[in-house]
Scaffold this motif. Structure first.
Motif, mmCIF file in Angstrom:
data_model
loop_
_atom_site.group_PDB
_atom_site.id
_atom_site.type_symbol
_atom_site.label_atom_id
_atom_site.label_comp_id
_atom_site.label_asym_id
_atom_site.label_seq_id
_atom_site.Cartn_x
_atom_site.Cartn_y
_atom_site.Cartn_z
ATOM 1 N N VAL A 1 -3.624 60.040 41.148
ATOM 2 C CA VAL A 1 -3.909 59.228 42.320
ATOM 3 C C VAL A 1 -3.257 57.854 42.169
ATOM 4 O O VAL A 1 -2.705 57.314 43.117
ATOM 5 C CB VAL A 1 -5.432 59.096 42.529
ATOM 6 N N CYS A 2 -3.325 57.295 40.975
ATOM 7 C CA CYS A 2 -2.749 55.972 40.742
ATOM 8 C C CYS A 2 -1.245 55.966 41.025
ATOM 9 O O CYS A 2 -0.738 55.033 41.648
ATOM 10 C CB CYS A 2 -3.028 55.528 39.315
ATOM 11 N N ASP A 3 -0.538 57.012 40.574
ATOM 12 C CA ASP A 3 0.907 57.076 40.814
ATOM 13 C C ASP A 3 1.228 57.097 42.305
ATOM 14 O O ASP A 3 2.146 56.416 42.764
ATOM 15 C CB ASP A 3 1.513 58.314 40.138
ATOM 16 N N VAL A 4 0.469 57.874 43.071
ATOM 17 C CA VAL A 4 0.687 57.962 44.518
ATOM 18 C C VAL A 4 0.412 56.607 45.167
ATOM 19 O O VAL A 4 1.191 56.133 45.996
ATOM 20 C CB VAL A 4 -0.203 59.060 45.147
ATOM 21 N N MET A 5 -0.691 55.971 44.778
ATOM 22 C CA MET A 5 -1.029 54.677 45.367
ATOM 23 C C MET A 5 0.015 53.615 45.020
ATOM 24 O O MET A 5 0.367 52.793 45.866
ATOM 25 C CB MET A 5 -2.413 54.232 44.893
ATOM 26 N N MET A 6 0.519 53.634 43.802
ATOM 27 C CA MET A 6 1.542 52.659 43.406
ATOM 28 C C MET A 6 2.812 52.836 44.235
ATOM 29 O O MET A 6 3.415 51.854 44.665
ATOM 30 C CB MET A 6 1.865 52.800 41.917
ATOM 31 N N ARG A 7 3.208 54.069 44.480
ATOM 32 C CA ARG A 7 4.406 54.324 45.297
ATOM 33 C C ARG A 7 4.198 53.899 46.742
ATOM 34 O O ARG A 7 5.068 53.289 47.366
ATOM 35 C CB ARG A 7 4.782 55.803 45.248
ATOM 36 N N LYS A 8 3.049 54.217 47.295
ATOM 37 C CA LYS A 8 2.815 53.978 48.719
ATOM 38 C C LYS A 8 2.336 52.565 49.039
ATOM 39 O O LYS A 8 2.510 52.098 50.159
ATOM 40 C CB LYS A 8 1.796 54.984 49.258
ATOM 41 N N MET A 9 1.719 51.883 48.086
ATOM 42 C CA MET A 9 1.058 50.620 48.402
ATOM 43 C C MET A 9 1.657 49.407 47.703
ATOM 44 O O MET A 9 1.187 48.295 47.905
ATOM 45 C CB MET A 9 -0.428 50.729 48.053
ATOM 46 N N SER A 10 2.677 49.581 46.881
ATOM 47 C CA SER A 10 3.284 48.437 46.194
ATOM 48 C C SER A 10 4.027 47.549 47.190
ATOM 49 O O SER A 10 4.591 48.031 48.171
ATOM 50 C CB SER A 10 4.257 48.924 45.123
ATOM 51 N N LEU A 11 4.018 46.262 46.918
ATOM 52 C CA LEU A 11 4.736 45.314 47.773
ATOM 53 C C LEU A 11 6.217 45.328 47.409
ATOM 54 O O LEU A 11 6.583 45.352 46.239
ATOM 55 C CB LEU A 11 4.181 43.908 47.583
ATOM 56 N N ALA A 12 7.053 45.299 48.412
ATOM 57 C CA ALA A 12 8.497 45.207 48.203
ATOM 58 C C ALA A 12 8.856 43.751 47.909
ATOM 59 O O ALA A 12 8.076 42.840 48.218
ATOM 60 C CB ALA A 12 9.242 45.702 49.445
ATOM 61 N N PRO A 13 10.011 43.519 47.306
ATOM 62 C CA PRO A 13 10.429 42.131 47.060
ATOM 63 C C PRO A 13 10.394 41.310 48.357
ATOM 64 O O PRO A 13 10.843 41.768 49.407
ATOM 65 C CB PRO A 13 11.858 42.283 46.544
ATOM 66 N N GLY A 14 9.813 40.126 48.293
ATOM 67 C CA GLY A 14 9.714 39.251 49.456
ATOM 68 C C GLY A 14 8.470 39.464 50.297
ATOM 69 O O GLY A 14 8.181 38.664 51.184
ATOM 70 N N GLU A 15 7.732 40.539 50.057
ATOM 71 C CA GLU A 15 6.484 40.781 50.798
ATOM 72 C C GLU A 15 5.329 40.067 50.112
ATOM 73 O O GLU A 15 5.386 39.758 48.929
ATOM 74 C CB GLU A 15 6.170 42.280 50.857
ATOM 75 N N SER A 16 4.273 39.826 50.877
ATOM 76 C CA SER A 16 3.063 39.248 50.301
ATOM 77 C C SER A 16 1.850 39.934 50.901
ATOM 78 O O SER A 16 1.927 40.574 51.945
ATOM 79 C CB SER A 16 3.010 37.741 50.557
ATOM 80 N N ASP A 17 0.731 39.796 50.214
ATOM 81 C CA ASP A 17 -0.504 40.388 50.717
ATOM 82 C C ASP A 17 -1.290 39.349 51.513
ATOM 83 O O ASP A 17 -0.909 38.183 51.603
ATOM 84 C CB ASP A 17 -1.340 40.955 49.569
ATOM 85 N N LEU A 18 -2.373 39.797 52.099
ATOM 86 C CA LEU A 18 -3.230 38.954 52.922
ATOM 87 C C LEU A 18 -4.667 39.385 52.687
ATOM 88 O O LEU A 18 -4.975 40.579 52.696
ATOM 89 C CB LEU A 18 -2.865 39.129 54.408
ATOM 90 N N VAL A 19 -5.536 38.418 52.449
ATOM 91 C CA VAL A 19 -6.967 38.690 52.298
ATOM 92 C C VAL A 19 -7.693 37.952 53.413
ATOM 93 O O VAL A 19 -7.478 36.752 53.615
ATOM 94 C CB VAL A 19 -7.486 38.232 50.920
ATOM 95 N N ILE A 20 -8.539 38.677 54.134
ATOM 96 C CA ILE A 20 -9.377 38.083 55.177
ATOM 97 C C ILE A 20 -10.820 38.451 54.845
ATOM 98 O O ILE A 20 -11.136 39.631 54.666
ATOM 99 C CB ILE A 20 -9.012 38.617 56.576
ATOM 100 N N MET A 21 -11.667 37.437 54.730
ATOM 101 C CA MET A 21 -13.078 37.691 54.426
ATOM 102 C C MET A 21 -13.959 36.961 55.428
ATOM 103 O O MET A 21 -13.630 35.856 55.860
ATOM 104 C CB MET A 21 -13.436 37.198 53.018
ATOM 105 N N ARG A 22 -15.051 37.592 55.775
ATOM 106 C CA ARG A 22 -16.053 36.968 56.635
ATOM 107 C C ARG A 22 -17.409 37.348 56.066
ATOM 108 O O ARG A 22 -17.697 38.521 55.854
ATOM 109 C CB ARG A 22 -15.929 37.455 58.068
ATOM 110 N N HIS A 23 -18.225 36.352 55.798
ATOM 111 C CA HIS A 23 -19.569 36.584 55.294
ATOM 112 C C HIS A 23 -20.566 35.980 56.270
ATOM 113 O O HIS A 23 -20.351 34.871 56.765
ATOM 114 C CB HIS A 23 -19.759 35.925 53.920
ATOM 115 N N GLU A 24 -21.625 36.712 56.522
ATOM 116 C CA GLU A 24 -22.705 36.208 57.369
ATOM 117 C C GLU A 24 -24.004 36.312 56.587
ATOM 118 O O GLU A 24 -24.275 37.335 55.958
ATOM 119 C CB GLU A 24 -22.778 36.998 58.666
ATOM 120 N N PHE A 25 -24.783 35.241 56.620
ATOM 121 C CA PHE A 25 -26.012 35.170 55.852
ATOM 122 C C PHE A 25 -27.189 34.910 56.777
ATOM 123 O O PHE A 25 -27.124 34.021 57.627
ATOM 124 C CB PHE A 25 -25.944 34.026 54.823
#
Length: 79
Positions: A1-25
């Motif tokens: 599973v790890c090998d498949v995820m690494m191939r399909k989900m790795s960032l290409a050169p110049g790409e970046s990730d994004l994290v969006i979080m929302r917490h409600e209390f």
């Protein structure tokens, strides 16, 4: 599973990730008063540096581990 995820989900050169979080209390004070608070965060990763995920997850985890190892945090559980 790890090998498949690494191939399909790795960032290409110049790409970046994004994290969006929302917490409600929902808060109930000792006097019984109820209130609500919310917190939002948006973090973009640096294509030439650290990912947003490593900055928001890895760095705080490393800081906490160091504080525990240096015995600045000695209590257990949720503090």
């Amino acid at each position: 599973v790890c090998d498949v995820m690494m191939r399909k989900m790795s960032l290409a050169p110049g790409e970046s990730d994004l994290v969006i979080m929302r917490h409600e209390f929902a808060i109930t004070s000792s006097s019984g008063k109820e209130s609500r608070l919310s917190s939002s965060l948006v973090r973009y990763g640096d294509p030439k540096g650290h990912s947003a995920m490593s900055t928001l997850v890895g760095v705080p985890a490393a800081i906490a581990a160091k504080l525990v190892l240096d015995q600045h945090i000695i209590r257990r559980g949720i503090l």
